[in-house]
Design an enzyme around this catalytic site. Structure first.
Site, mmCIF file in Angstrom:
data_model
loop_
_atom_site.group_PDB
_atom_site.id
_atom_site.type_symbol
_atom_site.label_atom_id
_atom_site.label_comp_id
_atom_site.label_asym_id
_atom_site.label_seq_id
_atom_site.Cartn_x
_atom_site.Cartn_y
_atom_site.Cartn_z
ATOM 1 N N SER A 138 -38.786 -26.258 27.244
ATOM 2 C CA SER A 138 -37.896 -26.496 28.383
ATOM 3 C C SER A 138 -38.656 -26.225 29.664
ATOM 4 C CB SER A 138 -36.681 -25.561 28.310
ATOM 5 O OG SER A 138 -35.954 -25.560 29.525
ATOM 6 N N TYR A 151 -32.933 -17.286 27.586
ATOM 7 C CA TYR A 151 -33.302 -18.665 27.236
ATOM 8 C C TYR A 151 -34.733 -18.966 27.675
ATOM 9 C CZ TYR A 151 -33.069 -23.758 26.948
ATOM 10 O OH TYR A 151 -33.314 -25.073 26.641
#
Length: 254
Positions: A138, A151
């Site tokens: 990501s 995350y």
């Protein structure tokens, strides 16, 4: 070009969103697709779609955070030419807004889950003379994103693990790369917005869409197209690389 004929591809989280788009496209390109999913209904729908187009697909119910379950799936699959570590979960919160339980949950799925699949796949690939691994990272791994402590940690680990795997298995003809999407419009995103911003769904969707300089979220099919290239023989000279697919988020957000 970009044929996956006669190849077996394992895709974690292949029942919905980006994983579904990758599963469908890989099957269209000739791969036998093996979907690992906790959501059996989602997996079944994707498999039905693939079979309706005369593709080949199989589904396996497993919790990727449980190593023995993952090893059992790979024993059933047998030959593995391509692994896409796509399954993952998110969490909203700064460090102070992240409990130990939150951190463990993110780690167990996003990091340990990817490790478990790698641990299962690499010996099989070595025995077969090589393979390709694609791990879904990501932009949060390389750009500071507000309230994404756990995350971001997990996706940073994905990039680091991928570099290690790419280096350690060069002699075994195993390539390993990562894709780092910005925001991609999936059912996951819709559920994420509904859960964390109730009553403000339209406002937040618009805000998140406009946070990409290109002015919109990405499409799962666009990520799948990049995944196909990186897992194809045409990308045989590429390993140890991260590919942002972000609508300009990293370089043009100024």
């Amino acid at each position: 070009m970009f044929s996956l004929k006669n190849k077996h591809a394992v895709i974690t989280g292949g029942g919905s969103g980006i994983g579904r788009a990758i599963s469908v496209l890989f099957a269209q390109q000739g791969a036998t697709v093996h979907i690992i999913e906790l959501n059996t209904d989602a997996a079944a729908q994707t498999i039905d779609e693939i079979k309706a187009a005369r593709g080949s697909a199989f589904g396996y119910t497993a919790d990727i955070s449980k190593q023995e379950q993952v090893l059992d799936v790979f024993r059933q699959v047998g030959k593995v030419d391509v692994l896409v570590n796509n399954a993952g979960i998110a969490h909203v919160g700064s460090l102070e807004g992240t409990t130990e339980a939150d951190l463990d949950r993110i780690y167990n799925v996003n990091v340990k889950g990817a490790y478990n699949a790698l641990y299962a796949a690499i010996p099989v690939m070595k025995a077969n003379g090589g393979g390709v691994i694609l791990n879904m990272a990501s932009i949060a791994a390389t750009v500071g994103i507000t309230d994404r402590f756990a995350y971001s940690m997990s996706k940073g680990a994905i990039i680091a693990m991928s570099l290690s795997v790419a280096r350690d298995y060069l002699a075994d003809n195993i390539r390993c790369n990562t894709i780092s999407p910005a925001r991609v419009h999936t059912p996951f995103v819709d559920g994420f917005i509904s859960k964390n911003y109730p009553g403000r769904e339209d406002e937040i969707f618009e805000k998140l869409s406009k946070s990409q300089p290109i002015g919109r979220m990405g499409k799962p099919e666009e990520v799948a197209a990049l995944a196909l290239y990186l897992c194809s023989d045409e990308a045989g000279f590429i390993t140890g690389c991260d590919y942002p697919i972000d609508g300009g988020f990293i370089k043009l957000n100024n």
